[in-house]
Structures are given as structure tokens and as C-alpha cells.
Design a protein around this motif. Structure first.
Motif, mmCIF file in Angstrom:
data_model
loop_
_atom_site.group_PDB
_atom_site.id
_atom_site.type_symbol
_atom_site.label_atom_id
_atom_site.label_comp_id
_atom_site.label_asym_id
_atom_site.label_seq_id
_atom_site.Cartn_x
_atom_site.Cartn_y
_atom_site.Cartn_z
ATOM 1 N N HIS A 1 -7.577 5.089 -15.802
ATOM 2 C CA HIS A 1 -6.346 4.477 -15.301
ATOM 3 C C HIS A 1 -5.936 5.124 -13.978
ATOM 4 C CE1 HIS A 1 -6.114 2.743 -19.264
ATOM 5 N NE2 HIS A 1 -4.915 2.193 -19.051
ATOM 6 N N GLY A 2 -5.981 6.453 -13.963
ATOM 7 C CA GLY A 2 -5.643 7.165 -12.738
ATOM 8 C C GLY A 2 -6.645 6.902 -11.634
ATOM 9 N N GLN A 3 -7.922 6.841 -11.992
ATOM 10 C CA GLN A 3 -8.965 6.606 -10.994
ATOM 11 C C GLN A 3 -8.806 5.229 -10.340
ATOM 12 O OE1 GLN A 3 -10.984 8.716 -9.708
ATOM 13 N NE2 GLN A 3 -11.876 7.185 -8.316
ATOM 14 N N ALA A 4 -8.262 4.246 -11.107
ATOM 15 C CA ALA A 4 -8.051 2.915 -10.535
ATOM 16 C C ALA A 4 -7.055 2.972 -9.378
ATOM 17 C CB ALA A 4 -7.538 1.956 -11.603
ATOM 18 N N VAL A 5 -6.165 3.959 -9.391
ATOM 19 C CA VAL A 5 -5.242 4.162 -8.270
ATOM 20 C C VAL A 5 -5.909 5.000 -7.180
ATOM 21 C CG1 VAL A 5 -3.053 5.215 -7.588
ATOM 22 C CG2 VAL A 5 -3.204 3.901 -9.707
ATOM 23 N N ARG A 6 -6.548 6.100 -7.568
ATOM 24 C CA ARG A 6 -7.206 6.965 -6.582
ATOM 25 C C ARG A 6 -8.213 6.191 -5.736
ATOM 26 N NH1 ARG A 6 -7.993 11.037 -10.866
ATOM 27 N NH2 ARG A 6 -6.544 12.790 -10.530
ATOM 28 N N ALA A 7 -8.912 5.266 -6.363
ATOM 29 C CA ALA A 7 -9.970 4.529 -5.666
ATOM 30 C C ALA A 7 -9.448 3.758 -4.462
ATOM 31 C CB ALA A 7 -10.653 3.551 -6.636
ATOM 32 N N ARG A 8 -8.184 3.514 -4.430
ATOM 33 C CA ARG A 8 -7.593 2.757 -3.314
ATOM 34 C C ARG A 8 -7.285 3.649 -2.110
ATOM 35 N NH1 ARG A 8 -7.143 -0.209 -7.693
ATOM 36 N NH2 ARG A 8 -6.692 -2.447 -7.528
ATOM 37 N N PHE A 9 -7.285 4.962 -2.351
ATOM 38 C CA PHE A 9 -6.888 5.879 -1.282
ATOM 39 C C PHE A 9 -7.903 6.977 -0.984
ATOM 40 C CE2 PHE A 9 -3.000 4.363 -3.416
ATOM 41 C CZ PHE A 9 -2.474 3.597 -2.370
ATOM 42 N N GLU B 1 0.833 -1.207 0.000
ATOM 43 C CA GLU B 1 0.000 0.000 0.000
ATOM 44 C C GLU B 1 0.869 1.260 0.000
ATOM 45 O OE1 GLU B 1 -3.430 2.204 2.770
ATOM 46 O OE2 GLU B 1 -2.663 0.226 3.317
ATOM 47 N N THR B 2 1.899 1.251 0.820
ATOM 48 C CA THR B 2 2.769 2.433 0.917
ATOM 49 C C THR B 2 3.499 2.690 -0.403
ATOM 50 O OG1 THR B 2 3.081 2.081 3.289
ATOM 51 C CG2 THR B 2 4.731 3.434 2.147
ATOM 52 N N ALA B 3 3.991 1.621 -1.008
ATOM 53 C CA ALA B 3 4.737 1.773 -2.260
ATOM 54 C C ALA B 3 3.852 2.311 -3.378
ATOM 55 C CB ALA B 3 5.343 0.432 -2.658
ATOM 56 N N LEU B 4 2.591 1.853 -3.422
ATOM 57 C CA LEU B 4 1.680 2.368 -4.444
ATOM 58 C C LEU B 4 1.329 3.818 -4.162
ATOM 59 C CD1 LEU B 4 -0.138 2.056 -6.915
ATOM 60 C CD2 LEU B 4 -1.924 1.156 -5.397
ATOM 61 N N LYS B 5 1.091 4.128 -2.881
ATOM 62 C CA LYS B 5 0.715 5.501 -2.530
ATOM 63 C C LYS B 5 1.812 6.485 -2.900
ATOM 64 C CE LYS B 5 -1.598 7.967 1.214
ATOM 65 N NZ LYS B 5 -2.123 7.844 2.613
ATOM 66 N N ASP B 6 3.057 6.065 -2.717
ATOM 67 C CA ASP B 6 4.184 6.947 -3.018
ATOM 68 C C ASP B 6 4.272 7.312 -4.491
ATOM 69 O OD1 ASP B 6 4.950 7.066 -0.398
ATOM 70 O OD2 ASP B 6 6.552 5.560 -0.580
ATOM 71 N N VAL B 7 3.825 6.430 -5.370
ATOM 72 C CA VAL B 7 3.955 6.678 -6.814
ATOM 73 C C VAL B 7 2.619 7.038 -7.457
ATOM 74 C CG1 VAL B 7 3.547 4.348 -7.774
ATOM 75 C CG2 VAL B 7 5.293 5.827 -8.814
ATOM 76 N N ALA B 8 1.562 7.084 -6.661
ATOM 77 C CA ALA B 8 0.216 7.291 -7.204
ATOM 78 C C ALA B 8 0.118 8.581 -8.026
ATOM 79 C CB ALA B 8 -0.809 7.310 -6.072
ATOM 80 N N GLY B 9 0.729 9.641 -7.544
ATOM 81 C CA GLY B 9 0.643 10.908 -8.269
ATOM 82 C C GLY B 9 1.231 10.823 -9.666
ATOM 83 N N HIS B 10 2.315 10.094 -9.810
ATOM 84 C CA HIS B 10 2.945 9.943 -11.125
ATOM 85 C C HIS B 10 2.065 9.123 -12.062
ATOM 86 C CE1 HIS B 10 6.501 11.892 -9.713
ATOM 87 N NE2 HIS B 10 6.823 10.923 -8.861
ATOM 88 N N VAL B 11 1.442 8.089 -11.506
ATOM 89 C CA VAL B 11 0.546 7.271 -12.326
ATOM 90 C C VAL B 11 -0.620 8.118 -12.822
ATOM 91 C CG1 VAL B 11 -1.032 5.291 -12.345
ATOM 92 C CG2 VAL B 11 1.165 5.123 -11.158
ATOM 93 N N VAL B 12 -1.199 8.914 -11.937
ATOM 94 C CA VAL B 12 -2.338 9.762 -12.310
ATOM 95 C C VAL B 12 -1.912 10.787 -13.353
ATOM 96 C CG1 VAL B 12 -3.941 11.524 -11.465
ATOM 97 C CG2 VAL B 12 -3.555 9.431 -10.133
#
Length: 445
Positions: A433-441, A411-422
């Protein structure tokens, strides 16, 4: 009296041709696969629709024989091995042992990379589940091709494999007994008596044998064949994987004045023996060697068993001598040509060989002829042809493996890079694609 055989010559001395000019100037034959696709497509479609029945019908038409079943009974494999000439068995056993030794060192290991704390990517190497290994008939018998296909497949750990080879009228609809014996010697228990385009199609689609047994399709087909086999591989590619669209065999020899013209001539003849379309090319900075090779060719042709076939190949547009200023220019030529087999017969062969960038296999010095690689060097003789060595490799354990990336992030590793993915998702106008990451946080509204 035998007429003098002189290879056609291309003289590049005093010139500095571009790579494009070299490719057009060098002797090159090959086959036009497109020209036979209209003949092969109905065969493939018939096997897709009617399976074994259609394959056997085409086998009768092309091979003049219909085996009782497509799958060769194991008892026939045992019989073939029991009746194999002891000298041939010993040679095959040595070939197998050397090939297994070389291919064992080609095994890949899984690797895990820690990209960040809590984020890893593992590359797993997974063998293909089921493979079809094609062994041609025709002008010669190829138990060596059984070895070259089966050993890397077994070393890779494939789930199951089948060897397919044309039925032979003289052997009651079975493949050649030496092919059957080689398969059994390798521990293969599934051999199909089917060849040509219909063999490739049946490997791709499978079916039900004449005795009601299911014959399963494969995931990957390897092994050389004629133009019809190549066309069928092209048509079935996608449904199955293929190793390559192999063309006629070829040898190039880069030699200087130190080379023995008798050796050079013998090696050129050895590949011309395969097929009237086989290519034999000498690249040299010595006009005296070129003359001596022509003399040696003429002398050796007087005792060659398949003289008509060899002569046609050596006189064809795909064969010839290329004269160069020096070995450095010769290296430019052979790298542009990208031969299936390249021999280096020069005074400093190892140093010259180290500069080769495009070849299926390189044979260094006077005591490493191509025929050694065909049988007992330990290397693989299923190699890229028609210049494909510029971008492709020969058959190996890697051919039968697939690299699968396994991604594991905390979870921490994904959160750290989430902004770049979005940010990248928005840049590509793929907001989901970005929302698939945001939805986790983020809490969903």
C-alpha cells in the motif's frame, strides 16, 4: 351479545425496568423466518435454474392460476385504469400528489469537500439502475403500496422499475385490477403477474417469458410481504439489495387521560384489521383510559367487518395495554418498543413527540391517525417492524440512491500526505500500500 374484549395488561407502575427488561416484558409477536427457509430455498433454487417456467409452476400451486405471460400486457394496464372507480382514482391521485410533494424534498445533492489544496472528496448520489417493487395480495388489495414504492423510486431517478404482484384467479391470472390501475396512473409500464417467494426469486434472477421476451433481473427489491416473501428476500440478499425483512404490522399508542378512548380503540382496530399477527399496543398512565378503551373496543367490534381476524390479533400475545407511572416512563417504553407506527395522544402531543427516538413514523395528536399515513399524509407507509425502528428507517428516496465517493488529488496534495499513508500501511503490515504511493515519487530500482 358481544363478549367483552379486554387487552392483556403489563403493569410497569412503581418499577424502573432496564431496556433489556422492557424488551422482554413488552407485547411482541413477529414471525420466525428461519422456520420456513427450508420450504423457500427449493423455490428460489428452482427459479435460479429454470426461471419463468418454475415461477409459473409455483404460481399455479400457490395461487391456483397460471398467467399467459409473466409480464402484464400494457393494454391490460390501460383497461384497468379506464375501468377504475372514479372515487378511487381521485383518492389515488391525491395520495400520489402528496407523496410526490414530500418525497421531492428528500432528494440528495452532491457535495464536494476540499480536504486540502488540490485534494477533494465528492459524494455523488447515484440512483439504483433497476428496482423491483413488490406489492402483496392476500387479505387485502394494496394500491397504496404501489404508490409508496413507486413514488420514491421515481423521485430518486432509478433507471427502470418493475412492479410485481400475485396473479389472481378471479381476474384471469392478472394482479388485482386496482393494483394495475395504480401502476398505470403512476406511469409504470412494466408489471409482473408473479407473487410470493417465486416472485422475489424471479425479480432476483430474471429469465425468459413465455412469449420469448427477456425479463431482466433487478438490483434492489423493496416492499412488504408475508413470511415466505421475507424468507426469499433473505435468501436472495447479496445477489440483490433489499429494503428490509418486514414483519406483521404494528401500532403503539402513547396516551394520557386526555385521549378519546373511542379514537384510541378505532386506531388499535385499524391495524389489527391487517393480519391475525398484527400488533396493537396501548401505553398509558391512566388506568381509567385503559378501561374505557376496552369498553370502546367491545362496542366497536360489534360492527367491524373483519371481526374474527381483528379479535384474534387483539387477543394475541403481540397486543396489549402497558400501564406506566407517567408519560416520561411511557416514552421510555415506546422508545424501547420502537413501533412501526407510533401515535401520541396526550395533552401536549407535539412536545412529547419531540422526545421519541425510535419509531418508523410518529403520528401526533388526535387528528393524525395511522390510517392517514397509510394513504394520504404524504409520508411513506413502508416502515421498519419488529423493533427495527431502533436502527432502520422507512422507505424513502434515499433507499434508491447510492453514495459514491469520488477522490481527486493533485501531485502536490498526494506528496504532502504520502508519509502518513506509508506509516499507516507499515503499521498494518501492508507495505505494498505504501509502495503504491512511493512509486509515484521515487525512481524504481
Amino acid at each position: 351479545m358481544t363478549s367483552r374484549l379486554e387487552l392483556a395488561r403489563v403493569d410497569l407502575r412503581g418499577r424502573t425496568p432496564s431496556v433489556a427488561e422492557l424488551r422482554s416484558a413488552l407485547p411482541r409477536g413477529g414471525v420466525d423466518v428461519d422456520s420456513v427457509l427450508h420450504h423457500v430455498r427449493p423455490v428460489v433454487e428452482a427459479i435460479r435454474e429454470r426461471g419463468v417456467a418454475a415461477a409459473l409452476e409455483y404460481g399455479q400451486r400457490f395461487d391456483n392460476v397460471t398467467p399467459a405471460t409473466v409480464r402484464v400486457p400494457e393494454s391490460e394496464l390501460e383497461t384497468a385504469l379506464a375501468q377504475l372507480d372514479p372515487a378511487v382514482r381521485a383518492a389515488l391521485e391525491e395520495s400520489i400528489a402528496r407523496a410526490r410533494k414530500v418525497h421531492a424534498d428528500q432528494r440528495r445533492t452532491d457535495t464536494t469537500t476540499e480536504v486540502v489544496a488540490g485534494g477533494t472528496v465528492t459524494e455523488r448520489w447515484v440512483p439504483v439502475e433497476r428496482v423491483g417493487l413488490y406489492v402483496p395480495g392476500g387479505n387485502a388489495v394494496y394500491p397504496s403500496s404501489v404508490v409508496m414504492n413507486v413514488v420514491p423510486a421515481q423521485t430518486a431517478g432509478v433507471g427502470s422499475l418493475v412492479v410485481a404482484s400475485p396473479p389472481q384467479e378471479q381476474f384471469g391470472g392478472l394482479p388485482h385490477p386496482t393494483v394495475l390501475a395504480a401502476a398505470r396512473l403512476l406511469g409504470v409500464d412494466e408489471v409482473w403477474a408473479v407473487g410470493g417467494a417465486q416472485g422475489i426469486a424471479l425479480l432476483s434472477y430474471g429469465g425468459v417469458d413465455t412469449d420469448g421476451t427477456e425479463i431482466e433481473p433487478v438490483d434492489l427489491i423493496t416492499g412488504p410481504g408475508n413470511i415466505y416473501v421475507t424468507a426469499a428476500k433473505r435468501l436472495c440478499r447479496g445477489l440483490v439489495g433489499i429494503d428490509a425483512e418486514a414483519g406483521p404490522t404494528e401500532i403503539a399508542i402513547l396516551a394520557d387521560a386526555s385521549a378519546d378512548p373511542v379514537h384510541v380503540a378505532a386506531d388499535l382496530i385499524s391495524q389489527a384489521e391487517h393480519d391475525v399477527l398484527a400488533a396493537s399496543v396501548l401505553v398509558t398512565d391512566s388506568a381509567e383510559l385503559a378501561d374505557a378503551v376496552d369498553t370502546a373496543l367491545t362496542a366497536q367490534m360489534a360492527v367491524v367487518r373483519h371481526a374474527e381476524r381483528v379479535s384474534e390479533a387483539l387477543r394475541g400475545k403481540q397486543s396489549g395495554t402497558v400501564l406506566v407511572d407517567d408519560i416520561a416512563q411511557g416514552l421510555r417504553v415506546v422508545n424501547a418498543y420502537a413501533a412501526e407506527h407510533l401515535e401520541i395522544q396526550t395533552a401536549d402531543a407535539s412536545t412529547v413527540a419531540a422526545e421519541v427516538r425510535s419509531a418508523g413514523a410518529v403520528f401526533v395528536g388526535p387528528y393524525a391517525p395511522v390510517s392517514l399515513g397509510d394513504y394520504c399524509a404524504g409520508s411513506n407507509h413502508v416502515l421498519p417492524t419488529a423493533g427495527c425502528a431502533r436502527h432502520s428507517s422507512g422507505l424513502s428516496v434515499q433507499t434508491f440512491l447510492r453514495g459514491i465517493h469520488v477522490v481527486e488529488y493533485s501531485e502536490t496534495a498526494l506528496k504532502d500526505v504520502a508519509g502518513h499513508v506509508v506509516a499507516l500501511a507499515e503499521a498494518e503490515d501492508l507495505p505494498a500500500h505504501g509502495q503504491a504511493v512511493r512509486a509515484r515519487f521515487e525512481a524504481l530500482s
